[in-house]
Enzyme design. Structure first.
Site, PDB file in Angstrom:
ATOM      1  N   HIS A 158      48.649  49.751  -9.754  1.00 17.46           N
ATOM      2  CA  HIS A 158      48.045  50.905  -9.092  1.00 17.46           C
ATOM      3  C   HIS A 158      47.568  50.539  -7.698  1.00 17.46           C
ATOM      4  CE1 HIS A 158      43.527  50.495  -9.511  1.00 17.46           C
ATOM      5  NE2 HIS A 158      43.822  49.698 -10.513  1.00 17.46           N
TER       6      HIS A 158
ATOM      7  N   GLU B 177      44.800  55.576 -10.907  1.00 21.65           N
ATOM      8  CA  GLU B 177      44.594  54.787 -12.126  1.00 21.65           C
ATOM      9  C   GLU B 177      43.113  54.728 -12.453  1.00 21.65           C
ATOM     10  OE1 GLU B 177      43.725  51.019 -14.383  1.00 21.65           O
ATOM     11  OE2 GLU B 177      42.935  51.772 -12.498  1.00 21.65           O
ATOM     12  N   GLU B 178      42.295  54.617 -11.392  1.00 16.46           N
ATOM     13  CA  GLU B 178      40.859  54.413 -11.613  1.00 16.46           C
ATOM     14  C   GLU B 178      40.224  55.579 -12.370  1.00 16.46           C
ATOM     15  OE1 GLU B 178      39.463  51.798 -11.485  1.00 16.46           O
ATOM     16  OE2 GLU B 178      40.264  50.498  -9.923  1.00 16.46           O
TER      17      GLU B 178
ATOM     18  N   ASP C  31      47.546  44.553 -12.364  1.00 15.13           N
ATOM     19  CA  ASP C  31      46.458  45.367 -11.809  1.00 15.13           C
ATOM     20  C   ASP C  31      45.666  44.483 -10.866  1.00 15.13           C
ATOM     21  OD1 ASP C  31      44.086  46.837 -11.416  1.00 15.13           O
ATOM     22  OD2 ASP C  31      44.182  47.783 -13.369  1.00 15.13           O
TER      23      ASP C  31
ATOM     24  N   HIS D  86      34.507  46.898  -8.854  1.00  8.48           N
ATOM     25  CA  HIS D  86      34.209  48.315  -8.555  1.00  8.48           C
ATOM     26  C   HIS D  86      33.011  48.514  -7.617  1.00  8.48           C
ATOM     27  CE1 HIS D  86      36.687  50.181 -12.108  1.00  8.48           C
ATOM     28  NE2 HIS D  86      37.405  49.407 -11.320  1.00  8.48           N
TER      29      HIS D  86
HETATM   30 ZN   LIG Z   1      42.510  48.410 -11.457  1.00 10.28          ZN
END
Ligand SMILES: [Zn+2]
Length: 706
Positions: A350, A397-398, A426, A519
């Site tokens: 992604h 994707e997140e 990923d 994140h």
């Molecule tokens: Zn990811």
């Protein structure tokens, strides 16, 4: 989203090594074809380089590029144009999907004898030039509800069902309250769901310093761990129910597909959910009264944690979400196979990120572009892959594997017929330690291929580094383990629609390390350059490994799938689940013999087919290899039961799915295991029967190659 593959390395098992190939032999290739393959592969591995990998990452992480924004679109164009510049045909593929952004940063107030406004953004870190970027996404959760709630606060540990039971025993009710829970031990969507189920009206999730902050080491910018004013964004979609666009479960989000109303979507929470930094959590938790919590509830903040729930410490949480149908952009490129155009090897990574996403996911995007650049070069030099290779750069994707799920749902029939395997990458690089998860039929293939890629730091093979580390970390007293474990696929990245919805053999892998900025705004180019992969050697290794895996699957005469490992794995899963069944006094409620005998038959057929495959490869018997390859490709499909798992029809794989209360981690033999956890003997019996049926279908498919 995928995180912490590194944990998989700590568990090791004993499997005898039996690699007796000569230097040039490659599993699945006749000796003369192996020599040619090896030359192509060596040519390929010489192409990815540090400078180019670094430049891709720099370019992709210049701006925050959350799904559906102009900055995200710009990264799609960059990827498409790079792919085209390597001579590949590449195009954007759009979907219209339901996504939220915060209209305004969330409001959080602590109400005691006074009102205190708390931060819902991350701090600027001196030294990290991108941490002052004006467009940094405020802290928020994907698919949180909007709301404005004021209530007493309860600390509910990890927010799992047993944490709420513990609270109840201590006389603390969370109904009508706001819970504060810490990250860890489950996917954050599980925390939101369990909070809602227990009657909480708001949920705050914080990163405890014990998990990825100062209890682990120096914090950013001095070290790689999470600084005090950092929080973890992320989706709270109930992806264990179904992933993808919430309004089109099982169908592609394109014109003509009927859409659910948002209130009909069963994978969305109805309460506001908000991530916060641990300095903010400290302000809240240090005020809490109520019962002192036991050791299992304590974390890394410098005081004893109490349950709260008293009316003199309240929170106000206001989230204001802008929900809309928004356009997202996958980028898809393909190289047509020379002999088997209708057999696809699919590579996916992604591209969207919560903020800059240097590790998650753009280390993988950089590696993908280097693989594609390498393949472009080989094609110019005359390489003709036998099968088709497809590169996919996924969007959104997140939020919940949205781009990959919509694409897999749109191409479901074609993928069922043609996909040999799906190889996911990923967060490809956050350090030097290799880890992998995959279906068992590809274990030998992954191990074999890691022998042929060099580990940049030690100069040994990736395989050797991986095994050495597994041995160092083996449990005390365990002397005879010989190979690192390859993990089970749960969820949390884009392999999910391929494996768990369609039954396509899948892999996921990466190089992990001390990654404490997951994140956050500090998962930046600066962090990567300084801590994750200074010199970008592991980006190159990731590209070399991923590309070599794809070349072997695309070029092999006989696909390097071995189902004997699958049978062994099933037996281990079953033994472990039976142990639980006995503890829970459920073992008498069903017959375990059909399962044992189905596995016995499966082993026999898998062993026979493996012998046949080796022989057909040796003799270059292509007619026979076509039958064998089809059986090997289609066997995984037979684990799919069209009825789906209990209560969640989107998930159809009978062996692998995320657990209801793990969310990311796999719960093998999913429904059987769930029924045992639920102590439901009727469900136990029925789910085991379905698993036995699936194994019999797999065995029959393998037999069809005779
Ligand atoms: Zn990811």
């Amino acid at each position: 989203m995928k995180t912490i593959l590194i944990l998989l390395l700590l568990v090791v098992i004993t499997i005898p090594t039996s690699l007796t190939f000569a230097q040039t032999a490659i599993d699945g290739f006749s000796s003369e074809r192996a020599a040619a393959e090896r030359r192509w592969e060596e040519q390929f591995r010489a192409i990815p380089n540090q400078k180019s990998a670094r430049e891709h990452l720099r370019r992709l992480t210049l701006e925050p590029h959350i799904a559906g924004t102009k900055e995200d679109y710009d990264t799609a164009i960059y990827v498409r144009d790079q792919l085209r510049s390597y001579g590949l045909s590449a195009d954007l593929k759009e979907y219209e999907v339901w996504l939220n952004y915060p209209n305004t940063p969330s409001l959080l107030e602590l109400i005691t004898t006074r009102r205190q406004r708390l931060n819902t953004h991350e701090a600027v870190v001196p030294g990290d030039p991108s941490s002052s970027h004006p467009k940094i996404t405020p802290l928020f959760n994907g698919y949180s509800a909007s709301g404005d709630v004021t209530a007493p606060v309860v600390y509910a540990n990890y927010g799992l069902p047993n944490d709420y039971e513990d609270l109840k025993k201590a006389g603390v009710d969370v109904k009508g309250k706001i819970v504060i829970v810490r990250y860890g031990n489950s996917f954050r969507g599980v925390k939101a769901k369990v909070a809602e189920q227990n009657g909480a009206i708001g949920c705050i999730i914080y990163s405890d310093p014990e998990d990825d902050g100062y209890m682990q080491g120096d914090v950013f910018p001095k070290g790689p761990w999470r600084p005090v004013a950092s929080g973890q964004r992320g989706s709270v979609q109930y992806l264990f129910d179904y992933p993808g666009d919430p309004l089109t479960p099982g169908k592609p989000a394109i014109a003509g597909t009927p859409r659910l109303k948002p209130e009909e979507a069963t994978d969305l929470t109805r309460i506001p959910v908000q991530p916060i930094a641990y300095d903010v959590a400290r302000t809240i938790l240090s005020q809490l009264k109520g019962p002192l919590r036991p050791r299992g509830f304590q974390g890394g903040l410098p005081f004893a944690y109490h349950a709260g729930g008293t009316s003199d410490v309240k929170l106000r949480l206001k989230t204001d979400m802008d929900y809309k149908l928004r356009t997202i952009w996958n980028v898809v490129a393909r190289i047509d196979g020379n002999e088997e155009k209708d057999r696809w090897v699919v590579l996916g990574n992604h591209r969207d990120a919560w903020v800059f996403g240097a590790v998650d996911p753009n280390s993988g995007s950089s590696a993908m572009l280097e693989v594609a650049r390498g393949f472009g070069e080989l094609l110019k030099q005359g390489w003709k892959p036998r099968r088709t290779i497809i590169f996919c750069s996924w969007d959104a994707e997140e939020y919940g594997l949205v781009g990959s799920t919509e694409w897999a749902e749109e191409l479901a029939d074609e993928l069922r017929q043609k996909a040999v395997a799906y190889l996911n990458l990923d967060a490809a690089v956050s350090g030097p330690h290799f880890g992998a998860s995959s279906v068992p039929s590809l274990w030998k293939f992954i191990r074999g291929t890691t022998r042929d890629v060099k580990d940049p730091k030690t100069g040994k093979s990736v395989y050797q580094q991986w095994q050495d580390r597994a041995r160092e970390n083996r449990p005390e007293g365990d002397q005879n383990l010989s190979e690192a474990r390859i993990g089970a696929l749960g969820s949390g990245s884009d392999y999910t629609p391929f494996l768990q919805h369609l039954g396509i053999a899948s892999t996921d892998m990466g190089f992990g390390g001390d990654y404490g900025v997951y994140h956050s705004a500090y998962d930046s180019f600066y962090w990567m350059d300084r801590f994750g992969d200074p010199g970008f050697h592991y980006h190159v290794a990731a590209a070399q490994l991923w590309g070599t895996l794809a070349m072997r699957l695309a070029d092999a005469d006989g696909l390097p799938f071995d189902y004997t490992d699958y049978a062994t794995q099933l037996r281990d899963f079953f033994t472990e689940t039976m142990r639980l069944a006995r503890i829970r006094n459920l073992a008498a409620s069903f017959d375990d013999k059909p399962m044992t005998s189905a596995i016995d038959d499966f082993v026999k057929e898998a062993e026979q087919l493996e012998k046949d495959r080796q022989e057909a490869v040796r003799k270059s018997d292509h007619a026979r290899l076509t039958r064998i390859n089809d059986a090997l490709m289609l066997a995984e499909r037979q684990f799919i039961d069209a009825r789906g798992l209990r209560g969640r029809p989107w998930y159809r794989h009978q062996i692998y799915a995320p657990g209801f209360y793990t969310g990311y981690a796999a719960q093998p033999l999913t429904d059987f295991r769930q029924a045992i956890d639920d102590r439901n003997s009727a469900n136990t019996k029925e789910s085991l029967e379905r698993i036995v049926e699936a194994i019999k279908r797999v065995t029959k498919t393998l037999k069809a190659a005779d």
